[in-house]
Design an enzyme around this catalytic site. Structure first.
Site, PDB file in Angstrom:
ATOM      1  N   HIS A  67       0.856  -1.187   0.000  1.00 59.10           N
ATOM      2  CA  HIS A  67       0.000   0.000   0.000  1.00 59.10           C
ATOM      3  C   HIS A  67       0.890   1.235   0.000  1.00 59.10           C
ATOM      4  CE1 HIS A  67       1.079  -0.667   4.211  1.00 59.10           C
ATOM      5  NE2 HIS A  67       0.613   0.515   4.543  1.00 59.10           N
ATOM      6  N   HIS A  69       2.625   3.680   1.931  1.00 68.58           N
ATOM      7  CA  HIS A  69       3.038   3.709   3.336  1.00 68.58           C
ATOM      8  C   HIS A  69       3.115   5.144   3.857  1.00 68.58           C
ATOM      9  CE1 HIS A  69       4.237  -0.461   2.771  1.00 68.58           C
ATOM     10  NE2 HIS A  69       4.830  -0.088   1.670  1.00 68.58           N
ATOM     11  N   ASP A  71       4.792   5.598   6.955  1.00 68.79           N
ATOM     12  CA  ASP A  71       5.855   5.611   7.969  1.00 68.79           C
ATOM     13  C   ASP A  71       7.245   5.432   7.384  1.00 68.79           C
ATOM     14  OD1 ASP A  71       5.373   3.018   7.154  1.00 68.79           O
ATOM     15  OD2 ASP A  71       5.822   2.150   9.117  1.00 68.79           O
ATOM     16  N   HIS A  72       7.352   5.141   6.106  1.00 64.28           N
ATOM     17  CA  HIS A  72       8.665   5.013   5.478  1.00 64.28           C
ATOM     18  C   HIS A  72       8.509   5.229   3.981  1.00 64.28           C
ATOM     19  CE1 HIS A  72       7.098   0.895   4.823  1.00 64.28           C
ATOM     20  NE2 HIS A  72       7.761   0.987   3.682  1.00 64.28           N
ATOM     21  N   HIS A 123      -6.980  -0.657   6.375  1.00 63.71           N
ATOM     22  CA  HIS A 123      -5.873   0.168   6.888  1.00 63.71           C
ATOM     23  C   HIS A 123      -5.725   1.367   5.958  1.00 63.71           C
ATOM     24  CE1 HIS A 123      -1.951   1.457   8.198  1.00 63.71           C
ATOM     25  NE2 HIS A 123      -1.406   1.132   7.045  1.00 63.71           N
ATOM     26  N   ASP A 144       0.017  -4.198   6.422  1.00 57.57           N
ATOM     27  CA  ASP A 144      -0.507  -3.590   7.647  1.00 57.57           C
ATOM     28  C   ASP A 144      -1.966  -3.980   7.884  1.00 57.57           C
ATOM     29  OD1 ASP A 144       1.948  -2.445   7.489  1.00 57.57           O
ATOM     30  OD2 ASP A 144       1.266  -0.378   7.649  1.00 57.57           O
ATOM     31  N   HIS A 185       5.026  -5.159   9.618  1.00 56.92           N
ATOM     32  CA  HIS A 185       5.798  -4.596  10.735  1.00 56.92           C
ATOM     33  C   HIS A 185       5.654  -5.521  11.930  1.00 56.92           C
ATOM     34  CE1 HIS A 185       5.886  -0.556   8.873  1.00 56.92           C
ATOM     35  NE2 HIS A 185       4.605  -0.738   8.615  1.00 56.92           N
TER      36      HIS A 185
HETATM   37 FE   LIG Z   1       0.879   1.355   6.554  1.00 55.14          FE
END
Ligand SMILES: [Fe+2]
Length: 245
Positions: A67, A69, A71-72, A123, A144, A185
């Protein structure tokens, strides 16, 4: 080298970690043709990924995103530049500079392996998990949507807890119980679970939790914004090209 499966599809597999965001990047390759994919590569660990690929004598064909992201930043653009790999992104991500649009029902083939996208929104609205049936077993890379004893948040990027509940129950919990679950994660260094374990024990989604109970849990989390969100989301909408401009 880890050799998996007994049938014609033999698979090389590595679970790689990016410690800052606790992201797992998965290297999967066909043992016969030495063609490889990376699921969810991270820009900071591209050199490590390239070293593993070289050490194993592999050719990187695709990078796959679960997807967009928050966070990174994806390593897709740098890896494409270094190896000629193709950036494969869910069609619903709408990402610019993608080479391949992924949809459920249209597997990606890498040598003798077939990687099946499973549309699992909730998510985010573009999220896909990836299923590989190999030899006697199956592995699902759940991004996620489903994590070990948890799941991704549902409070931004068109997240929707009821939709996530349906995605996990209909697309993941219906897989064979011994299917290995590899999350996107884990913040406690856990590496792998199974469909049976998450269906029975996941404190948010499993053990008979109803959709209404799940929605209450998710709507009361009150989480902080991801630190890199304002950089990561725009960068990932162009497959990470901003990072190498
Ligand atoms: Fe995510």
């Amino acid at each position: 080298m880890e050799h998996l499966g007994k049938g014609p599809s033999l698979m090389i597999f590595r679970q790689l970690v990016e410690p800052q965001s606790s992201t797992y990047t998965y290297l999967i390759a066909c043992e016969e043709t030495c063609e490889a994919v990376l699921i969810d590569p991270v820009v900071e660990t591209v050199d490590r990924d390239l070293a593993v690929i070289a050490e194993l004598g592999l050719t990187l064909r695709y990078t796959l995103e679960t997807h967009i992201h928050a966070d990174h930043v994806t390593g897709a653009a740098r890896l494409r530049r270094e190896t000629g790999s193709r950036a494969a992104v869910p069609e619903k991500s709408g990402a610019a500079h993608a080479d391949v649009s992924l949809r459920e029902g249209e597997p990606i083939h890498v040598g003798t392996l077939a990687i099946e996208p499973l549309y699992t929104p909730g998510h985010t609205d573009d999220h896909h998990a990836y299923l590989i049936r190999c030899g006697d077993g199956a592995r699902v890379f759940t991004g996620d949507a489903l994590m070990i004893d948890g799941c991704g948040r549902t409070d931004f990027q068109n997240g929707d807890p009821a939709m996530l509940y349906r995605s996990v129950h209909e697309k993941i919990f219906t897989l064979p119980p011994d299917t290995l679950v590899y999350p996107g994660h884990d913040y406690q260094q856990r590496r792998v679970s199974t469909v049976a374990q998450e269906r029975d024990r996941n404190p948010r989604l499993g053990g008979g939790k109803t959709v209404d109970e799940f929605v209450v849990i998710m709507n009361s989390l009150d989480l902080a914004r991801p630190k890199k969100m304002d950089i990561a989301v725009p960068a990932n909408r162009v497959c990470g090209e901003m990072q190498v401009a």
